[in-house]
Structures are given as structure tokens and as C-alpha cells.
Design a protein around this motif. Sequence first.
Motif, mmCIF file in Angstrom:
data_model
loop_
_atom_site.group_PDB
_atom_site.id
_atom_site.type_symbol
_atom_site.label_atom_id
_atom_site.label_comp_id
_atom_site.label_asym_id
_atom_site.label_seq_id
_atom_site.Cartn_x
_atom_site.Cartn_y
_atom_site.Cartn_z
ATOM 1 N N TYR A 95 -43.530 54.440 -59.463
ATOM 2 C CA TYR A 95 -44.560 54.288 -58.445
ATOM 3 C C TYR A 95 -43.988 53.609 -57.205
ATOM 4 O O TYR A 95 -43.200 52.653 -57.313
ATOM 5 N N CYS A 96 -44.442 54.037 -56.077
ATOM 6 C CA CYS A 96 -44.109 53.435 -54.796
ATOM 7 C C CYS A 96 -45.234 52.490 -54.393
ATOM 8 O O CYS A 96 -46.425 52.811 -54.560
ATOM 9 N N ASN A 97 -44.854 51.325 -53.889
ATOM 10 C CA ASN A 97 -45.837 50.344 -53.424
ATOM 11 C C ASN A 97 -45.471 49.869 -52.029
ATOM 12 O O ASN A 97 -44.296 49.619 -51.749
ATOM 13 N N ALA A 98 -46.467 49.764 -51.176
ATOM 14 C CA ALA A 98 -46.253 49.256 -49.818
ATOM 15 C C ALA A 98 -47.064 47.987 -49.634
ATOM 16 O O ALA A 98 -48.273 47.969 -49.922
ATOM 17 N N GLN A 99 -46.427 46.922 -49.175
ATOM 18 C CA GLN A 99 -47.111 45.657 -48.925
ATOM 19 C C GLN A 99 -46.823 45.192 -47.512
ATOM 20 O O GLN A 99 -45.657 45.086 -47.111
ATOM 21 N N LYS A 100 -47.903 44.906 -46.799
ATOM 22 C CA LYS A 100 -47.780 44.464 -45.410
ATOM 23 C C LYS A 100 -47.086 43.109 -45.358
ATOM 24 O O LYS A 100 -47.525 42.152 -46.016
ATOM 25 N N GLU A 101 -46.014 43.006 -44.553
ATOM 26 C CA GLU A 101 -45.251 41.762 -44.485
ATOM 27 C C GLU A 101 -45.304 41.111 -43.114
ATOM 28 O O GLU A 101 -45.030 39.914 -42.996
ATOM 29 N N ARG A 102 -45.633 41.876 -42.097
ATOM 30 C CA ARG A 102 -45.626 41.334 -40.747
ATOM 31 C C ARG A 102 -46.840 41.815 -39.978
ATOM 32 O O ARG A 102 -47.333 42.911 -40.225
ATOM 33 N N GLY A 103 -47.312 40.984 -39.023
ATOM 34 C CA GLY A 103 -48.430 41.373 -38.190
ATOM 35 C C GLY A 103 -49.770 41.175 -38.867
ATOM 36 O O GLY A 103 -49.889 40.526 -39.910
ATOM 37 N N THR A 104 -50.785 41.756 -38.290
ATOM 38 C CA THR A 104 -52.144 41.626 -38.824
ATOM 39 C C THR A 104 -52.259 42.308 -40.185
ATOM 40 O O THR A 104 -51.752 43.400 -40.380
ATOM 41 N N GLY A 105 -52.930 41.608 -41.094
ATOM 42 C CA GLY A 105 -53.174 42.223 -42.393
ATOM 43 C C GLY A 105 -52.097 41.980 -43.426
ATOM 44 O O GLY A 105 -51.986 42.747 -44.395
ATOM 45 N N VAL A 106 -51.324 40.893 -43.246
ATOM 46 C CA VAL A 106 -50.282 40.580 -44.235
ATOM 47 C C VAL A 106 -50.919 40.486 -45.622
ATOM 48 O O VAL A 106 -51.938 39.845 -45.819
ATOM 49 N N GLY A 107 -50.284 41.154 -46.579
ATOM 50 C CA GLY A 107 -50.787 41.167 -47.936
ATOM 51 C C GLY A 107 -51.476 42.452 -48.331
ATOM 52 O O GLY A 107 -51.650 42.712 -49.532
ATOM 53 N N LEU A 108 -51.854 43.281 -47.354
ATOM 54 C CA LEU A 108 -52.441 44.577 -47.703
ATOM 55 C C LEU A 108 -51.460 45.341 -48.583
ATOM 56 O O LEU A 108 -50.250 45.312 -48.347
ATOM 57 N N ASN A 109 -52.006 46.056 -49.544
ATOM 58 C CA ASN A 109 -51.180 46.614 -50.612
ATOM 59 C C ASN A 109 -51.658 48.017 -50.959
ATOM 60 O O ASN A 109 -52.859 48.232 -51.153
ATOM 61 N N TYR A 110 -50.720 48.963 -51.054
ATOM 62 C CA TYR A 110 -51.082 50.347 -51.365
ATOM 63 C C TYR A 110 -50.118 50.905 -52.409
ATOM 64 O O TYR A 110 -48.938 50.527 -52.443
ATOM 65 N N TRP A 111 -50.638 51.843 -53.215
ATOM 66 C CA TRP A 111 -49.843 52.480 -54.274
ATOM 67 C C TRP A 111 -49.822 53.989 -54.099
ATOM 68 O O TRP A 111 -50.800 54.583 -53.652
ATOM 69 N N GLY A 112 -48.719 54.598 -54.510
ATOM 70 C CA GLY A 112 -48.653 56.033 -54.628
ATOM 71 C C GLY A 112 -49.156 56.479 -55.979
ATOM 72 O O GLY A 112 -49.529 55.666 -56.834
ATOM 73 N N GLN A 113 -49.106 57.790 -56.204
ATOM 74 C CA GLN A 113 -49.659 58.356 -57.442
ATOM 75 C C GLN A 113 -48.648 58.413 -58.573
ATOM 76 O O GLN A 113 -49.006 58.632 -59.722
ATOM 77 N N GLY A 114 -47.379 58.201 -58.251
ATOM 78 C CA GLY A 114 -46.339 58.181 -59.271
ATOM 79 C C GLY A 114 -45.632 59.508 -59.440
ATOM 80 O O GLY A 114 -46.180 60.570 -59.157
ATOM 81 N N THR A 115 -44.394 59.414 -59.899
ATOM 82 C CA THR A 115 -43.607 60.602 -60.220
ATOM 83 C C THR A 115 -42.873 60.345 -61.531
ATOM 84 O O THR A 115 -42.331 59.262 -61.751
ATOM 85 N N GLN A 116 -42.874 61.340 -62.402
ATOM 86 C CA GLN A 116 -42.304 61.176 -63.749
ATOM 87 C C GLN A 116 -40.789 61.372 -63.708
ATOM 88 O O GLN A 116 -40.296 62.365 -63.153
ATOM 89 N N VAL A 117 -40.089 60.444 -64.323
ATOM 90 C CA VAL A 117 -38.649 60.568 -64.537
ATOM 91 C C VAL A 117 -38.401 60.552 -66.041
ATOM 92 O O VAL A 117 -38.818 59.617 -66.724
ATOM 93 N N THR A 118 -37.740 61.581 -66.527
ATOM 94 C CA THR A 118 -37.422 61.672 -67.953
ATOM 95 C C THR A 118 -35.924 61.848 -68.101
ATOM 96 O O THR A 118 -35.343 62.778 -67.537
ATOM 97 N N VAL A 119 -35.315 60.932 -68.854
ATOM 98 C CA VAL A 119 -33.874 60.984 -69.099
ATOM 99 C C VAL A 119 -33.674 61.320 -70.569
ATOM 100 O O VAL A 119 -33.971 60.518 -71.453
ATOM 101 N N SER A 120 -33.187 62.523 -70.809
ATOM 102 C CA SER A 120 -33.061 62.991 -72.187
ATOM 103 C C SER A 120 -32.043 64.112 -72.263
ATOM 104 O O SER A 120 -31.902 64.895 -71.320
ATOM 105 N N SER A 121 -31.357 64.164 -73.404
ATOM 106 C CA SER A 121 -30.432 65.270 -73.628
ATOM 107 C C SER A 121 -31.120 66.403 -74.365
ATOM 108 O O SER A 121 -30.501 67.439 -74.638
#
Length: 121
Positions: A95-121
Motif C-alpha cells: 500500500y502507498c500512503n501519503a502524509q502531509k508534512e509541510r504547509g497547511t494541513g500537516v498530518g492529513l493522510n491518504y491511502w491507495g488501494q494496494g497492489t499484490q506482490v507474490t514471490v513464489s517458485s
Amino acid sequence: QVQLVESGGGLVQPGGSLRLSCAASGITFSTYGISWYRQSPGKERTLVAVIRSAGGSTNYADSVKGRFTISRDNAKNTVYLQMNSLKPDDTAVYYCNAQKERGTGVGLNYWGQGTQVTVSS
């Protein structure tokens, strides 16, 4: 409307590589720190890597240090996670996450929907 869209997941053999992308829209991208988290079935979501908004400093979970690299392209509003020497234990939804670090709204937080990673032989 804020959107974080992950891509690049898939099935890979142990020892292989993948590059994940997180494309953001609806935010002033350069003012957000961007993180990658992962979650396996039955386990908590854990931090994998983070890249800060200012200076681009990075931090990694111990389990991925030396194998994963996080980077950002502010011109493209995109963060990448290059994953090398993949192991079965890396299998998870990332999952990707974005968190506001500078300017107005510090702390605002957003998530993506995710992408599956499978490591297998």
C-alpha cells in the motif's frame, strides 16, 4: 479528489525484482511524505519504506534494507519502490500512503488501494 494509485505488482520468482509505482493526484505532491506499507493475510500492516517531502531522506524496515529502494519524481507526482532479491516473505499487498508534512494541513493522510506482490517458485 485525492487519489493514490499503485501499480507494478505481480508474481515473481525468489531472487527476482519488481518495481512498484504510486501515482498521486489531487494533492500538492511535493509537500507530502510518501510511504510504502505491506500486509500479509492475518498480519498487521507494517511500514516498508518512507521518503520525506523535503530533501528526500529515506528510511527502511530492517527486513528490506539493502534490497529495496524508494525514490520519488515530483515532476510526475510518483513514488517508486524498487524491490530486488525478493523473498517469499516479501509476499503481501503493498500500500502507498501519503502524509502531509509541510504547509497547511500537516498530518492529513491518504491511502491507495494496494497492489499484490507474490514471490513464489
